[in-house]
Design a protein around this motif. Structure first.
Motif, PDB file in Angstrom:
ATOM      1  N   ILE A 224      18.990 -24.164 -18.320  1.00 37.08           N
ATOM      2  CA  ILE A 224      20.105 -24.003 -17.382  1.00 37.08           C
ATOM      3  C   ILE A 224      21.249 -24.941 -17.747  1.00 37.08           C
ATOM      4  N   CYS A 225      20.908 -26.172 -18.084  1.00 35.26           N
ATOM      5  CA  CYS A 225      21.942 -27.161 -18.441  1.00 35.26           C
ATOM      6  C   CYS A 225      22.760 -26.698 -19.636  1.00 35.26           C
ATOM      7  N   GLU A 226      22.088 -26.130 -20.639  1.00 35.65           N
ATOM      8  CA  GLU A 226      22.778 -25.667 -21.838  1.00 35.65           C
ATOM      9  C   GLU A 226      23.749 -24.541 -21.511  1.00 35.65           C
ATOM     10  N   ALA A 227      23.388 -23.714 -20.540  1.00 31.62           N
ATOM     11  CA  ALA A 227      24.245 -22.580 -20.194  1.00 31.62           C
ATOM     12  C   ALA A 227      25.361 -22.965 -19.232  1.00 31.62           C
ATOM     13  N   ALA A 228      25.034 -23.777 -18.226  1.00 28.36           N
ATOM     14  CA  ALA A 228      26.007 -24.051 -17.156  1.00 28.36           C
ATOM     15  C   ALA A 228      26.929 -25.225 -17.454  1.00 28.36           C
ATOM     16  N   TYR A 229      26.418 -26.264 -18.109  1.00 27.13           N
ATOM     17  CA  TYR A 229      27.204 -27.493 -18.292  1.00 27.13           C
ATOM     18  C   TYR A 229      27.526 -27.769 -19.756  1.00 27.13           C
ATOM     19  N   ARG A 230      27.436 -26.734 -20.581  1.00 30.76           N
ATOM     20  CA  ARG A 230      27.689 -26.923 -22.011  1.00 30.76           C
ATOM     21  C   ARG A 230      29.096 -27.442 -22.260  1.00 30.76           C
ATOM     22  N   ASP A 231      30.042 -26.881 -21.564  1.00 32.39           N
ATOM     23  CA  ASP A 231      31.436 -27.328 -21.653  1.00 32.39           C
ATOM     24  C   ASP A 231      31.857 -27.919 -20.317  1.00 32.39           C
ATOM     25  N   VAL A 232      32.867 -28.769 -20.344  1.00 30.71           N
ATOM     26  CA  VAL A 232      33.408 -29.319 -19.104  1.00 30.71           C
ATOM     27  C   VAL A 232      33.928 -28.164 -18.245  1.00 30.71           C
ATOM     28  N   ILE A 233      33.563 -28.163 -16.988  1.00 28.98           N
ATOM     29  CA  ILE A 233      33.967 -27.086 -16.076  1.00 28.98           C
ATOM     30  C   ILE A 233      35.395 -27.360 -15.607  1.00 28.98           C
ATOM     31  N   LYS A 234      36.309 -26.484 -15.953  1.00 32.35           N
ATOM     32  CA  LYS A 234      37.720 -26.689 -15.664  1.00 32.35           C
ATOM     33  C   LYS A 234      38.097 -26.073 -14.319  1.00 32.35           C
ATOM     34  N   VAL A 235      37.453 -26.581 -13.284  1.00 32.71           N
ATOM     35  CA  VAL A 235      37.741 -26.191 -11.907  1.00 32.71           C
ATOM     36  C   VAL A 235      38.071 -27.462 -11.139  1.00 32.71           C
ATOM     37  N   ARG A 236      39.148 -27.436 -10.376  1.00 39.30           N
ATOM     38  CA  ARG A 236      39.518 -28.617  -9.598  1.00 39.30           C
ATOM     39  C   ARG A 236      38.423 -28.914  -8.593  1.00 39.30           C
ATOM     40  N   SER A 237      37.955 -30.160  -8.579  1.00 39.54           N
ATOM     41  CA  SER A 237      36.819 -30.485  -7.736  1.00 39.54           C
ATOM     42  C   SER A 237      36.983 -31.836  -7.064  1.00 39.54           C
ATOM     43  N   VAL A 238      36.433 -31.935  -5.846  1.00 47.66           N
ATOM     44  CA  VAL A 238      36.362 -33.210  -5.132  1.00 47.66           C
ATOM     45  C   VAL A 238      34.897 -33.414  -4.763  1.00 47.66           C
ATOM     46  N   HIS A 239      34.392 -34.631  -5.005  1.00 45.84           N
ATOM     47  CA  HIS A 239      32.979 -34.936  -4.830  1.00 45.84           C
ATOM     48  C   HIS A 239      32.821 -36.094  -3.855  1.00 45.84           C
ATOM     49  N   PHE A 240      32.060 -35.856  -2.786  1.00 47.90           N
ATOM     50  CA  PHE A 240      31.789 -36.897  -1.802  1.00 47.90           C
ATOM     51  C   PHE A 240      30.448 -37.544  -2.150  1.00 47.90           C
ATOM     52  N   VAL A 241      30.489 -38.867  -2.384  1.00 44.96           N
ATOM     53  CA  VAL A 241      29.315 -39.612  -2.838  1.00 44.96           C
ATOM     54  C   VAL A 241      29.007 -40.722  -1.839  1.00 44.96           C
ATOM     55  N   GLY A 242      27.798 -40.706  -1.275  1.00 46.59           N
ATOM     56  CA  GLY A 242      27.394 -41.712  -0.293  1.00 46.59           C
ATOM     57  C   GLY A 242      26.715 -42.905  -0.937  1.00 46.59           C
ATOM     58  N   GLU A 243      27.079 -44.093  -0.505  1.00 48.72           N
ATOM     59  CA  GLU A 243      26.488 -45.307  -1.066  1.00 48.72           C
ATOM     60  C   GLU A 243      24.990 -45.385  -0.771  1.00 48.72           C
ATOM     61  N   LYS A 244      24.540 -44.830   0.368  1.00 50.57           N
ATOM     62  CA  LYS A 244      23.131 -44.873   0.744  1.00 50.57           C
ATOM     63  C   LYS A 244      22.422 -43.542   0.498  1.00 50.57           C
ATOM     64  N   ASP A 245      23.095 -42.666  -0.202  1.00 52.84           N
ATOM     65  CA  ASP A 245      22.521 -41.345  -0.478  1.00 52.84           C
ATOM     66  C   ASP A 245      21.505 -41.451  -1.608  1.00 52.84           C
ATOM     67  N   TRP A 246      20.323 -40.864  -1.424  1.00 50.57           N
ATOM     68  CA  TRP A 246      19.329 -40.862  -2.493  1.00 50.57           C
ATOM     69  C   TRP A 246      19.767 -40.005  -3.680  1.00 50.57           C
ATOM     70  N   LEU A 247      20.820 -39.212  -3.490  1.00 48.14           N
ATOM     71  CA  LEU A 247      21.388 -38.428  -4.583  1.00 48.14           C
ATOM     72  C   LEU A 247      22.712 -39.016  -5.085  1.00 48.14           C
ATOM     73  N   LYS A 248      22.905 -40.314  -4.894  1.00 44.63           N
ATOM     74  CA  LYS A 248      24.159 -40.936  -5.314  1.00 44.63           C
ATOM     75  C   LYS A 248      24.395 -40.774  -6.812  1.00 44.63           C
ATOM     76  N   LEU A 249      23.440 -41.185  -7.636  1.00 45.25           N
ATOM     77  CA  LEU A 249      23.611 -41.078  -9.084  1.00 45.25           C
ATOM     78  C   LEU A 249      23.690 -39.619  -9.555  1.00 45.25           C
ATOM     79  N   PRO A 250      22.815 -38.718  -9.070  1.00 44.66           N
ATOM     80  CA  PRO A 250      22.965 -37.309  -9.441  1.00 44.66           C
ATOM     81  C   PRO A 250      24.313 -36.712  -9.032  1.00 44.66           C
TER      82      PRO A 250
END
Length: 335
Positions: free
Chosen positions: A220-246
């Motif tokens: 899946i990674c090879e197909a979906a993230y092979r190239d940088v995705i050129k879509v404008r994006s905003v990402h909300f990242v929580g300091e206490k989120d267990w998914l912070k690094l992901p």
């Protein structure tokens, strides 16, 4: 984009010129009892507005609407530009209604120019939901996975379902997702960029990710993230989120992502005034003006924008937000 804009304008101008039938432009008609929408002037105006149905750009639609209203001498209030749609995908074992309630915590000015669609996942929750006792059932999930998030069940069926939903209920201008919904949204964006899905649907140009992550299956990674995705994006990242690094890893898969950090955990965060201003600015400059924010970096900073320009933009956004709030309050006041 420039070619489509030129084509749309040319189509509009050709339609207008072919309908000029008197020295004064477009006559109102001689029948005083004729419905306003059937008078030659307004009828031609409405026909010309059909051009807007084929424009996926909100800025182009607004520009053409202004041109049309000026051309026909009609007030801009009479020009109705359809809101662009955002597909909002909820988290694991929750529901579209729950995500809608979560997003309702945000200032309404953020998505004032959009229509948000909150579908439910296609599979009933296969286990206990984390929101039991907090929000009423039923609960849903988009697909199933193992504890390492490397093996997935019903993922292909989910993708097929969403592609059909998007095609049937779209077009959609953007995606918004929380947790599993954000991961799934990013996957769809990567697949569309590679020409694997949604080939007949206009490119999705906006993505709001809350606690999202990348899939870990190498195929899946090879197909979906092979190239940088050129879509404008905003990402909300929580300091206490267990998914912070992901979440940070997912943001790195996009071109010039805007990252907004918050002190909370795995949740849709409440946004303070600064965050609201930044998101509104990101929305307006990217969607209405069709120009991305240059150098968007972590902690909602813009490295390639001068301090003076940044302060000026922030001031403009705050004034616009305050004005929208005043207008909303005025409408809500009893007469």
């Amino acid at each position: 984009m420039q070619k489509s804009s030129t084509k749309a304008r040319s189509s509009m101008e050709k339609g207008l010129s072919s309908r000029r039938n008197c020295e004064g432009g477009y006559p109102r008609g001689n029948n005083p009892n004729q419905p306003i929408y059937q008078t030659p002037k307004v009828s031609c105006f409405l026909e010309a507005l059909l051009v807007l149905e084929n424009t996926h750009s909100l800025s182009l639609s607004l520009s053409l609407s202004l041109s049309l209203s000026n051309h026909f001498g009609l007030k801009m209030e009479a020009v109705s530009v359809a809101k662009k749609r955002i597909l909002c995908l909820h988290g694991f074992r929750t529901s579209g209604s729950f995500l809608k309630k979560q997003i309702s915590k945000w200032d309404p000015s953020i998505f004032a120019h959009f229509e948000l669609d909150f579908p439910d996942g296609i599979y009933p929750a296969g286990g206990k939901s984390e929101i039991e006792g907090i929000f009423p059932p039923p609960y849903f999930e988009w697909f199933q996975f193992n504890k390492d998030f490397t093996e997935y069940t019903n993922l292909e069926a989910c993708i097929d379902y969403l592609c059909n939903y998007i095609t049937t209920n779209g077009p959609f201008h953007g995606f918004l997702g929380f947790s599993q919904g954000a991961s799934l949204s990013a996957l769809l964006l990567g697949y569309q960029a590679q020409g694997k899905i949604l080939k007949e649907h206009p490119p999705i140009t906006l993505f709001v990710s809350i606690s999202g992550s990348k899939f870990r299956d190498p195929t899946i990674c090879e197909a979906a993230y092979r190239d940088v995705i050129k879509v404008r994006s905003v990402h909300f990242v929580g300091e206490k989120d267990w998914l912070k690094l992901p979440s940070e890893e997912l943001a790195a898969a996009f071109e010039d992502p805007l990252i907004i950090r918050h002190p909370q955990g795995h949740t849709v965060p409440r946004l303070d005034e600064e965050a609201v201003g930044k998101v509104c600015s990101w929305i307006r400059h990217g969607v209405v003006l069709q120009s991305g924010i240059n150098g968007a970096s972590a902690e909602i900073e813009h490295e390639n924008t001068s301090e003076g320009e940044t302060k000026q933009k922030e001031s403009e956004v705050k004034e616009a937000v305050a004005m929208e709030k005043m207008e909303a309050e005025a409408v809500a006041m009893p007469s």
